[in-house]
Design a protein around this motif. Structure first.
Motif, PDB file in Angstrom:
ATOM      1  N   GLN A  13      15.287 -35.051  23.652  1.00  0.00           N
ATOM      2  CA  GLN A  13      14.358 -34.036  23.158  1.00  0.00           C
ATOM      3  C   GLN A  13      14.895 -33.389  21.880  1.00  0.00           C
ATOM      4  OE1 GLN A  13      11.229 -32.916  24.501  1.00  0.00           O
ATOM      5  NE2 GLN A  13      11.144 -31.850  22.534  1.00  0.00           N
ATOM      6  N   THR A  61       9.149 -31.797  16.175  1.00  0.00           N
ATOM      7  CA  THR A  61       9.409 -31.621  17.598  1.00  0.00           C
ATOM      8  C   THR A  61       8.796 -32.757  18.400  1.00  0.00           C
ATOM      9  OG1 THR A  61       9.539 -29.215  17.443  1.00  0.00           O
ATOM     10  CG2 THR A  61       8.991 -30.145  19.596  1.00  0.00           C
ATOM     11  N   PRO A  85       8.849 -27.823  12.291  1.00  0.00           N
ATOM     12  CA  PRO A  85       8.330 -27.727  13.670  1.00  0.00           C
ATOM     13  C   PRO A  85       7.560 -28.977  14.092  1.00  0.00           C
ATOM     14  CG  PRO A  85       8.046 -25.646  12.549  1.00  0.00           C
ATOM     15  CD  PRO A  85       8.546 -26.611  11.511  1.00  0.00           C
ATOM     16  N   ALA A 109       5.361 -36.788  20.432  1.00  0.00           N
ATOM     17  CA  ALA A 109       5.111 -35.363  20.624  1.00  0.00           C
ATOM     18  C   ALA A 109       4.073 -35.185  21.727  1.00  0.00           C
ATOM     19  CB  ALA A 109       4.633 -34.739  19.328  1.00  0.00           C
ATOM     20  N   LEU A 164      17.955 -28.086  20.185  1.00  0.00           N
ATOM     21  CA  LEU A 164      17.085 -27.067  19.596  1.00  0.00           C
ATOM     22  C   LEU A 164      17.667 -26.627  18.265  1.00  0.00           C
ATOM     23  CD1 LEU A 164      14.752 -24.976  19.760  1.00  0.00           C
ATOM     24  CD2 LEU A 164      16.352 -23.511  21.035  1.00  0.00           C
ATOM     25  N   THR A 220      13.712 -30.223  19.463  1.00  0.00           N
ATOM     26  CA  THR A 220      12.799 -29.090  19.341  1.00  0.00           C
ATOM     27  C   THR A 220      13.163 -28.292  18.103  1.00  0.00           C
ATOM     28  OG1 THR A 220      12.552 -28.951  21.750  1.00  0.00           O
ATOM     29  CG2 THR A 220      11.864 -27.043  20.451  1.00  0.00           C
ATOM     30  N   VAL A 221      12.185 -28.113  17.226  1.00  0.00           N
ATOM     31  CA  VAL A 221      12.394 -27.369  15.987  1.00  0.00           C
ATOM     32  C   VAL A 221      11.557 -26.102  16.057  1.00  0.00           C
ATOM     33  CG1 VAL A 221      12.335 -27.440  13.476  1.00  0.00           C
ATOM     34  CG2 VAL A 221      12.714 -29.548  14.776  1.00  0.00           C
ATOM     35  N   SER A 222      12.229 -24.971  16.029  1.00  0.00           N
ATOM     36  CA  SER A 222      11.524 -23.697  16.114  1.00  0.00           C
ATOM     37  C   SER A 222      11.197 -23.168  14.719  1.00  0.00           C
ATOM     38  CB  SER A 222      12.373 -22.689  16.870  1.00  0.00           C
ATOM     39  OG  SER A 222      13.578 -22.432  16.172  1.00  0.00           O
TER      40      SER A 222
END
Length: 119
Positions: free
Chosen positions: A114, A90, A87, A40, A11, A116-118
């Motif tokens: 995985q 992701t 994002p 995705a 993340l 995940t880019v917030s």
């Protein structure tokens, strides 16, 4: 047979960086192309970047200038350096290997990692 071991997902905030690693083992002499693909949720799997045994590279337009694929021959590892993450990056990222270049069908796949880019 070739086995592909991936690592490095996680993340990260938008604008950050991650580095993915893929280490092939087994009959690696048969491999010409190493690639990273991603999928995705709700979308088709897409090719992100590829590198040939001779060092030729390919990048999807969406990652050009932000991602770099490279081979560390001393460590027998393929790296994907991902900078300026967005994002929309992701996805589950898969390492894949093919006997031909440019790669068409892939002969071997990793288990996926995985990213995940917030925002």
């Amino acid at each position: 047979q070739v086995q592909l071991a991936e690592s490095g997902g996680g993340l990260v905030q938008a604008g950050g960086s991650l580095r993915l690693s893929c280490r092939p083992s087994g009959s690696i002499f048969s491999i010409n192309a190493m690639s990273w693909l991603r999928q995705a949720p709700g979308k088709q799997r897409e090719l992100v970047a590829s590198v040939s045994s001779a060092g030729s590279t390919y990048y999807a337009d969406s990652v050009k200038g932000r991602f770099t694929i490279s081979r560390d021959n001393a460590k027998n590892t393929v790296l994907l350096q991902m900078n300026s993450l967005k994002p929309e990056d992701t996805a589950v990222y898969y390492c894949a290997a093919a006997r031909s270049w440019p790669p068409g069908l892939y002969d071997y796949w990793g288990q996926g990692t995985q990213v995940t880019v917030s925002s």
